[in-house]
Design a protein around this motif. Sequence first.
Motif, mmCIF file in Angstrom:
data_model
loop_
_atom_site.group_PDB
_atom_site.id
_atom_site.type_symbol
_atom_site.label_atom_id
_atom_site.label_comp_id
_atom_site.label_asym_id
_atom_site.label_seq_id
_atom_site.Cartn_x
_atom_site.Cartn_y
_atom_site.Cartn_z
ATOM 1 N N ALA A 40 22.667 0.337 19.285
ATOM 2 C CA ALA A 40 21.615 1.155 18.667
ATOM 3 C C ALA A 40 20.539 1.538 19.670
ATOM 4 O O ALA A 40 19.852 2.538 19.511
ATOM 5 N N ASN A 42 21.248 2.138 22.811
ATOM 6 C CA ASN A 42 21.956 2.755 23.936
ATOM 7 C C ASN A 42 22.053 1.818 25.138
ATOM 8 O O ASN A 42 22.043 2.261 26.290
ATOM 9 N N HIS A 532 15.281 6.587 21.899
ATOM 10 C CA HIS A 532 16.025 6.915 23.116
ATOM 11 C C HIS A 532 15.586 8.274 23.645
ATOM 12 O O HIS A 532 15.598 9.259 22.919
ATOM 13 N N ASP A 538 24.049 9.610 30.903
ATOM 14 C CA ASP A 538 24.392 10.503 29.796
ATOM 15 C C ASP A 538 24.732 11.896 30.323
ATOM 16 O O ASP A 538 24.803 12.134 31.523
HETATM 17 C C1 LIG Z 1 22.456 6.580 21.917
HETATM 18 O O1 LIG Z 1 22.930 5.704 20.931
HETATM 19 C C2 LIG Z 1 23.061 6.289 19.643
HETATM 20 C C3 LIG Z 1 23.412 5.184 18.692
HETATM 21 O O2 LIG Z 1 24.489 4.430 19.198
HETATM 22 C C4 LIG Z 1 24.101 7.376 19.688
HETATM 23 O O3 LIG Z 1 24.194 7.995 18.438
HETATM 24 C C5 LIG Z 1 23.697 8.399 20.743
HETATM 25 O O4 LIG Z 1 24.718 9.352 20.914
HETATM 26 C C6 LIG Z 1 23.433 7.736 22.050
HETATM 27 N N1 LIG Z 1 22.876 8.710 22.938
HETATM 28 C C7 LIG Z 1 23.305 8.867 24.154
HETATM 29 C C8 LIG Z 1 22.645 9.953 24.922
HETATM 30 O O5 LIG Z 1 24.181 8.196 24.622
#
Ligand SMILES: *[C@@H]1O[C@H](CO)[C@@H](O)[C@H](O)[C@H]1NC(C)=O
Length: 597
Positions: A40, A42, A532, A538
């Motif tokens: 949650a 990341n 986040h 990413d």
């Molecule tokens: C960050 O984590 C959330 C929840 O797991 C996910 O929905 C999202 O895609 C993630 N964002 C990135 C940029 O990885």
Amino acid sequence: MLKLIAPVLALYLWACSVTAPGLTASEVRLEAAAASDLQALNLTVRNPIAVNNQVIHGRFLHITDIHPDEFYRPGSSPDKMCHGGHGDAGRYGDAILGCDSPLELMNQTFEWINTHLKDKIDFIVWTGDNIRHDNDRNFPRTEMNIFDMNEHVSGSLYELFKNPDTSNPRNLVVDLIPSLGNNDVYPHNLFAPGPTLQTREMYKIWSHFIPQNQLHIFNRGAYFFREVVPGQLAVVSINTLYLFRSNPLVDNCDRRKDPGYKLFEWLGVVLKEMRARGMKVWLTGHVPPNEKNYDISCLRKYIIWSYEYRDVIIGGLYGHMNIDHFIPLDSRAAYRSLAGSGKVSVADWDGDESDDDDDDVDLVQQPPMRIAGGTPLNKVRYMDSVRSDVYGKIAKRRKSGPHGDRYTVAHVTASVIPTFNPGLRVWEYNTTGLASMLNNQPASANWDQFFAGVDRHMAYLDTVDDVDHTRGVSMFDYFSSRKDNTLPPKKPADIPVGPAYTPQTFTPLRYTQYYVDLASVNAGKKPFGYEHEYSTDDRTYHMESLLVENWLSLGRSLAAPVKNPVKAGDDPALAQLWDTFLAHSFVDSDYENLGYG
Ligand SMILES: *[C@@H]1O[C@H](CO)[C@@H](O)[C@H](O)[C@H]1NC(C)=O
Ligand SMILES: *[C@@H]1O[C@H](CO)[C@@H](O)[C@H](O)[C@H]1NC(C)=O
Ligand SMILES: *[C@@H]1O[C@H](CO)[C@@H](O)[C@H](O)[C@H]1NC(C)=O
């Protein structure tokens, strides 16, 4: 003569006495609930390592520039620094309006860390400025106010991280490594060589965070280090006010009596010991190293030490500037600057000097950058200059040394104070192999003896450094004072480079940046919380790891459109990369589109 050399010999002898008991480390299975918490946020799901009474997750938090203001009033006017009048000052503070942090922002930030991060991190790098700015004549800052607020902030963090299962108050659940900010002192920016009332008070205020055997060193200059993974990893807290051009009480780092010179004498002793023990080190502090902030003589020493100890130093973690960005520092430029300064250098940069081309940079002292309270102005222009003059000058891969080892990287993280939006950063590092390293670690020499030796050595250096050099060269000078103790020896060729340069245990793998969307939170559209913002792996950055080479590649891509306008000028992907990077620099506050320059 012999009498003078004796303390130096003592330095090499303390390593002989071995006392610490062995460690037992093993991987622990992560529970499902803990794994989903990590997802949650990341963060990477990975089994932690238990070692004696400590759990190592391979993660740490960097928090900086909280600037809590006890006079902040929601509903007051930003024109009055949110201390009075009627206006739009939000409950949690507002991005860009220029006020300091409401106490509630600090309180909720700590609560968020407590709820979401406390059980997932190994230590906290906390890089200073825990006091409001000196920006309102109607609310002057007194020395007493400053000590009180420092105490309040330290006390709150101590309450969060103290270990209820131990009688030793220094035994925290999560280690905190503070460093001194330019607003943590009275008057701001001014900090004299210790011991002074201020170093003694700060030691008291941070007493739970500073190992007791470093009292003497701390009193000299408010610097120290903390071993965060036993026998393996340490965080060094540098008092950057001694390197900072805006501190009128210090000159430079080449004059032997200056506290910046002494700081490098101490750093040299520490790094040598770290190498001897096979330990790795993060350098941390408030003011980041660059040509605007540091005196040139200090900057080049910082870079040269980082270069010659590239087997030990992982990188630098700083705050102060509020703008999220990274600064590659060029050792070749530092050595050239040293040579140009007429200082007798022990050796020159030993990388490839052939095949000169125009991507060489000179370290030149630039006009200081003032960071005060108030609405930030001209920061887009500042980032444009970072793009062209810093990233644009990164040498080609072929000329950056093996693994980019010509460079070291300083990371400037976003602040909690809403200069833009509040930000926090969680770093993740490689713990593969750590359990067996800990289990097979030779019992290491006792730190108490090391520090006793350091105290003696520093006292000895004082006697050497205090010699009046204007009286001509005597035998004494010839033997003891000509050599600049604050220039490092060359890295021995047979020691491989460290975690910043090749993948290994302690290599930084990624970080995740969190921020508060203050506009939405103040409007009641979202509950307070950090969300986040981005992660280095990413879609935007795709960084597989955070080796220096990865940062150099990112820097080259960020600069490509301005460096090679014909070749890269209209590549939409590169333009988008810069736009996103700029949005992150200003913590998603949209600052770059609002016309502040
Ligand atoms: C960050 O984590 C959330 C929840 O797991 C996910 O929905 C999202 O895609 C993630 N964002 C990135 C940029 O990885
Ligand atoms: C936040 O403030 C509340 C109310 O004053 C207090 O009880 C709590 O301990 C504070 N939390 C932190 C983390 O300081
Ligand atoms: C992590 O560390 C291990 C052990 O040193 C090493 O083999 C591996 O390549 C490293 N991975 C990364 C991505 O740093």
